[in-house]
Design a protein around this motif. Sequence first.
Motif, PDB file in Angstrom:
ATOM      1  N   ASN A 192       0.804  -1.223   0.000  1.00  0.00           N
ATOM      2  CA  ASN A 192       0.000   0.000   0.000  1.00  0.00           C
ATOM      3  C   ASN A 192       0.840   1.279   0.000  1.00  0.00           C
ATOM      4  O   ASN A 192       0.299   2.380   0.045  1.00  0.00           O
ATOM      5  N   ARG A 193       2.173   1.104  -0.027  1.00  0.00           N
ATOM      6  CA  ARG A 193       3.065   2.262   0.005  1.00  0.00           C
ATOM      7  C   ARG A 193       4.170   2.070  -1.031  1.00  0.00           C
ATOM      8  O   ARG A 193       4.571   0.951  -1.316  1.00  0.00           O
ATOM      9  N   LYS A 194       4.656   3.160  -1.592  1.00  0.00           N
ATOM     10  CA  LYS A 194       5.686   3.087  -2.621  1.00  0.00           C
ATOM     11  C   LYS A 194       7.075   3.248  -2.000  1.00  0.00           C
ATOM     12  O   LYS A 194       7.283   4.098  -1.138  1.00  0.00           O
ATOM     13  N   LEU A 195       8.012   2.426  -2.489  1.00  0.00           N
ATOM     14  CA  LEU A 195       9.373   2.448  -1.967  1.00  0.00           C
ATOM     15  C   LEU A 195      10.165   3.610  -2.558  1.00  0.00           C
ATOM     16  O   LEU A 195      10.188   3.813  -3.778  1.00  0.00           O
ATOM     17  N   VAL A 196      10.801   4.388  -1.681  1.00  0.00           N
ATOM     18  CA  VAL A 196      11.740   5.424  -2.123  1.00  0.00           C
ATOM     19  C   VAL A 196      13.127   4.802  -2.273  1.00  0.00           C
ATOM     20  O   VAL A 196      13.833   5.033  -3.245  1.00  0.00           O
ATOM     21  N   GLY A 197      13.515   4.006  -1.303  1.00  0.00           N
ATOM     22  CA  GLY A 197      14.794   3.312  -1.320  1.00  0.00           C
ATOM     23  C   GLY A 197      14.895   2.376  -0.133  1.00  0.00           C
ATOM     24  O   GLY A 197      14.161   2.532   0.842  1.00  0.00           O
ATOM     25  N   ASP A 198      15.805   1.412  -0.208  1.00  0.00           N
ATOM     26  CA  ASP A 198      15.818   0.378   0.836  1.00  0.00           C
ATOM     27  C   ASP A 198      17.000   0.450   1.789  1.00  0.00           C
ATOM     28  O   ASP A 198      17.083  -0.340   2.711  1.00  0.00           O
ATOM     29  N   ASP A 199      17.942   1.433   1.601  1.00  0.00           N
ATOM     30  CA  ASP A 199      19.121   1.334   2.455  1.00  0.00           C
ATOM     31  C   ASP A 199      19.797   2.656   2.824  1.00  0.00           C
ATOM     32  O   ASP A 199      20.270   2.809   3.939  1.00  0.00           O
ATOM     33  N   GLU A 200      19.889   3.613   1.904  1.00  0.00           N
ATOM     34  CA  GLU A 200      20.663   4.820   2.162  1.00  0.00           C
ATOM     35  C   GLU A 200      19.892   6.053   1.683  1.00  0.00           C
ATOM     36  O   GLU A 200      19.466   6.104   0.527  1.00  0.00           O
ATOM     37  N   HIS A 201      19.765   7.046   2.566  1.00  0.00           N
ATOM     38  CA  HIS A 201      19.001   8.249   2.213  1.00  0.00           C
ATOM     39  C   HIS A 201      19.642   9.516   2.781  1.00  0.00           C
ATOM     40  O   HIS A 201      20.399   9.462   3.750  1.00  0.00           O
TER      41      HIS A 201
END
Length: 528
Positions: A247-256
């Motif tokens: 139900n949510r969109k991924l921006v990124g999985d590890d580094e921001h």
Amino acid sequence: MNSVEMMNELNTLLSGNNIKEQLTVPELVEKATSRGEAILTVDGALRANTGKYTGRSPKDKFMVEEASSKDHIDWGSVNRPISSEVFDALYTKVINYLKEKEEVFVFKGFAGADAETRLAIRVVNEYAWHNLFAHNLFIRPTEEEAANHIADFTIVSAPTFHANPAIDGTESETFIMVSLEKKIILIGGTEYAGEMKKSIFGIMNYLLPQQGILSMHCSANVGEKGDTTLFFGLSGTGKTTLSADANRKLVGDDEHGWSDNGVFNIEGGCYAKTINLSAEKEPEIYNAIRFGTVLENVVVDEETRIPDYDDETPTQNTRAAYPITNIDNIVLPSVAGHPNTIIFLTADAFGVLPPISKLTKEQAMYHFISGFTSKTPGTERGVVEPEPAFSTCFGSPFLPLPATVYAEMLGKKIDEHNVNVFLVNTGWTGGSFGTGTRMKLSYTRAMVNAAIEGKLNDVPTEKDAFFGLAIPTSIEGVPTELLNPRNAWADKDAYDIKATQLAGMFHENFKKFGEVAEDIATKGAPLV
């Protein structure tokens, strides 16, 4: 050797006839297979083995001690100093070594999805599959961007060049060396591709805070209303599982990074663990493995070429590296607004932390610096009972600056954007590891969803007597007796003993941050 001389040596290498620059994915796959570096799986992924180094080599990582940066670095066991003379001599040897290779591969791209602050990077590889890894993990340029690309930092990677410690001043045959002044990352003696990814993350952790941007080792997703959530957590806490939400969109999985404009992904891909991977448990990762994906150390049947993700013979640290576009439910470009919610994940094997609690700003800073989870029996050789694991800011191996720099930036941003922060224990309840039970994923999801949806912002809470944490008294879909961990234990005295023990471990760990973190400790530490 000054920066100009060093760049001249690099330019001489890059002007050679053996240079293969910005090859396409099919070209890199062809090169890797024809050169015997890797094989294709039944899914079209490229499987490579990394030899004896199946993970990072922290004891072989160094930073050059330079006048322009030495007073800013948090020197110690993570950031180990080395002289310019050692770095320069080894750099020349590696450049000359690569000049003699039949082919050398170059990738030009970026780190940071925020166009205003991104880092232009160049990756020079001895292996074609390493260059494909870089293509997958970093942000790929357009044709125009590639044509006008001027590198801010360059990785030079020669895995088959082995240092001689007695001559080269290293700890072993392996070396990962960073010169912030000369803007070079030098890697040799290891085939583990993750050293490239993490080295660039370390650079971003040095550069971004100087621009007022908080760099973070976390995943991020966005809801339909544009609300952003960050998930911090060490291995085994459920970060990947909980941030991957249909139900949510991924921006990124590890580094921001977190700038004045919001959150942005530092990478252009994902580096997912694949041990025990299945379509049922982690469909997003499973379905992302296709042509162009790089698999590290995954056992593959020689005849059928079918991967066996349950086989941990080479290592438990088997990996898949693929572009983020291999995931369907993502945000492109990988940027989002300021976070509404931050989730700190911990797997407390002592069974004493609440399954969810709301943190004050000071508590958030304290638990951010602490970065607590637990090692459990069976996860590492020699671990026979639960052991605390503290990783500063949930990413201590990659932080060049003192922990308080990152914590103070986090506290400031929490205030500026009125962010709600929660500590979520995905570990044990009703007792410690061995007597209690692991918190059900369905309960954790219900708690996390309630936090993200704002349902826990203004609910009645009770204060935990040992850690001073605000525990919601009721959450829809979660048994009330689980919310206060002491109530879930049959033996209350045993709980009190174990809670006091863990609180003491927090206090002992925090002493290493000294007086500069005293105010954070005073306002955010456990009560006992």
